[in-house]
Motif scaffolding. Structure first.
Motif, PDB file in Angstrom:
ATOM      1  N   GLU B  31      11.736  79.023 -74.676  1.00 28.48           N
ATOM      2  CA  GLU B  31      11.393  79.918 -73.567  1.00 28.48           C
ATOM      3  C   GLU B  31      12.579  80.775 -73.174  1.00 28.48           C
ATOM      4  O   GLU B  31      12.427  81.951 -72.867  1.00 28.48           O
ATOM      5  N   GLU B  32      13.760  80.170 -73.203  1.00 31.25           N
ATOM      6  CA  GLU B  32      14.969  80.931 -72.885  1.00 31.25           C
ATOM      7  C   GLU B  32      15.182  82.050 -73.893  1.00 31.25           C
ATOM      8  O   GLU B  32      15.483  83.189 -73.533  1.00 31.25           O
ATOM      9  N   ALA B  35      12.734  84.797 -73.378  1.00 30.84           N
ATOM     10  CA  ALA B  35      13.105  85.585 -72.210  1.00 30.84           C
ATOM     11  C   ALA B  35      14.240  86.552 -72.562  1.00 30.84           C
ATOM     12  O   ALA B  35      14.270  87.690 -72.092  1.00 30.84           O
ATOM     13  N   GLU B  36      15.144  86.085 -73.428  1.00 28.56           N
ATOM     14  CA  GLU B  36      16.240  86.945 -73.852  1.00 28.56           C
ATOM     15  C   GLU B  36      15.711  88.128 -74.658  1.00 28.56           C
ATOM     16  O   GLU B  36      16.166  89.259 -74.526  1.00 28.56           O
ATOM     17  N   THR B  38      12.592  89.424 -74.531  1.00 26.67           N
ATOM     18  CA  THR B  38      11.747  90.336 -73.762  1.00 26.67           C
ATOM     19  C   THR B  38      12.466  90.878 -72.537  1.00 26.67           C
ATOM     20  O   THR B  38      11.956  91.785 -71.881  1.00 26.67           O
ATOM     21  N   GLY B  39      13.621  90.309 -72.212  1.00 29.26           N
ATOM     22  CA  GLY B  39      14.308  90.703 -70.991  1.00 29.26           C
ATOM     23  C   GLY B  39      13.549  90.231 -69.757  1.00 29.26           C
ATOM     24  O   GLY B  39      13.643  90.824 -68.690  1.00 29.26           O
ATOM     25  N   GLY B  40      12.780  89.161 -69.917  1.00 30.63           N
ATOM     26  CA  GLY B  40      12.058  88.584 -68.789  1.00 30.63           C
ATOM     27  C   GLY B  40      10.761  89.305 -68.447  1.00 30.63           C
ATOM     28  O   GLY B  40      10.120  88.989 -67.462  1.00 30.63           O
ATOM     29  N   ALA B  41      10.374  90.292 -69.284  1.00 29.15           N
ATOM     30  CA  ALA B  41       9.155  91.048 -68.996  1.00 29.15           C
ATOM     31  C   ALA B  41       7.909  90.181 -69.212  1.00 29.15           C
ATOM     32  O   ALA B  41       7.949  89.204 -69.947  1.00 29.15           O
ATOM     33  N   ASP B  42       6.817  90.563 -68.547  1.00 28.11           N
ATOM     34  CA  ASP B  42       5.561  89.834 -68.722  1.00 28.11           C
ATOM     35  C   ASP B  42       5.012  90.078 -70.121  1.00 28.11           C
ATOM     36  O   ASP B  42       5.201  91.145 -70.693  1.00 28.11           O
TER      37      ASP B  42
END
Lengths: 109, 139
Positions: B31-32, B35-36, B38-42
């Motif tokens: 998951e980390e 997130a890296e 996608t830059g945290g995007a949905d």
């Protein structure tokens, strides 16, 4: 340089201009993951192909970053558009700095 | 204490729970890493199709295929592997279908996650569970 590395590529010899073709590539490489241990329990160091690219007349078709989770003898299948006659260039980059490449010409009928 | 059948059951179910707990940190790592990427995007779903076998007899070479029309970049992860990242595919203009097939290693039964970055900057995700009979990480 790892021994016995041999790239194999399957590209149709000709296609109609604007056609989409399927390319299959395989390169013989042991892709040592860096997770395995030898008989004495020492870790076998990682030795993989870490990047694969395919270009057509200098324009990028696909650029893949490989991790140790890619199987021995990395295989890729993908599609490419053929706008004109030309040459596909395939390049594999080894962890040890070696670069393996091969090229295939395609004619437009 | 005498080792009765009932006690044996209690011990083994405890062991299974422990093994289950052990699997969680690996997934957090995935998951980390996502997130890296996608830059945290949905992330949406449906824009990418991931084709995998339901059961893989040999974890050393599991065929994986994906198709993500309109994607510029697709990354694959296997959440149960010692190093979860599998591969990142970047596509050029000369690739009309944005699909690819390859073969990957899986250490055991787990999920494979594919995340596609689309041309408009949005992200699409697909996930597939694969049962692995023989793991593919040596050791």
């Amino acid at each position: 340089m790892a021994s016995g590395v041999k790239p194999r590529v399957k590209v149709p010899k000709s296609a109609a201009a604007g056609d989409t073709i399927t390319i299959k590539t395989l390169i013989s490489h042991k892709m040592e993951s860096g997770q395995r241990k030898d008989d004495d329990g020492n870790l076998i160091p990682r030795s993989i192909i870490n990047r694969f690219t395919c270009e057509f007349n200098g324009e990028m078709v696909i650029d893949v970053t490989l991790e140790p989770a890619i199987s021995t003898n990395p295989y890729f299948q993908f599609d490419a558009l053929v706008p004109e006659a030309g040459e596909f260039k395939f390049t594999w980059y080894d962890d040890d700095g070696s670069v393996y490449d091969t090229a295939k010409k395609i004619a437009v009928s | 204490m005498e080792l009765t059948r009932r006690r044996m059951l209690a011990i083994s179910s405890g062991a299974i729970t422990m093994a289950g707990l052990g699997a969680f940190p690996a997934f957090a790592a995935v998951e980390e890493e996502i997130a890296e990427f996608t830059g945290g995007a949905d992330m949406g779903e449906g824009g990418i199709t991931l084709t995998t076998p339901e059961i893989a007899e040999n974890g050393n070479t599991v065929p994986v295929e994906f198709e993500a029309p309109g994607a510029v970049e697709v990354a694959l992860w296997a959440d149960g592997n010692p190093t979860p990242a599998v591969a990142t595919f970047k596509f050029g203009k000369l690739n009309p279908t944005r699909s690819a097939a390859t073969r990957i290693r899986l250490a055991g039964t787990q999920n494979v996650v594919a995340v596609a970055k689309m041309e408009d900057g949005s992200y699409q995700m697909a996930k597939a569970a694969i049962k692995v009979t023989i793991g593919g990480c040596g050791g």
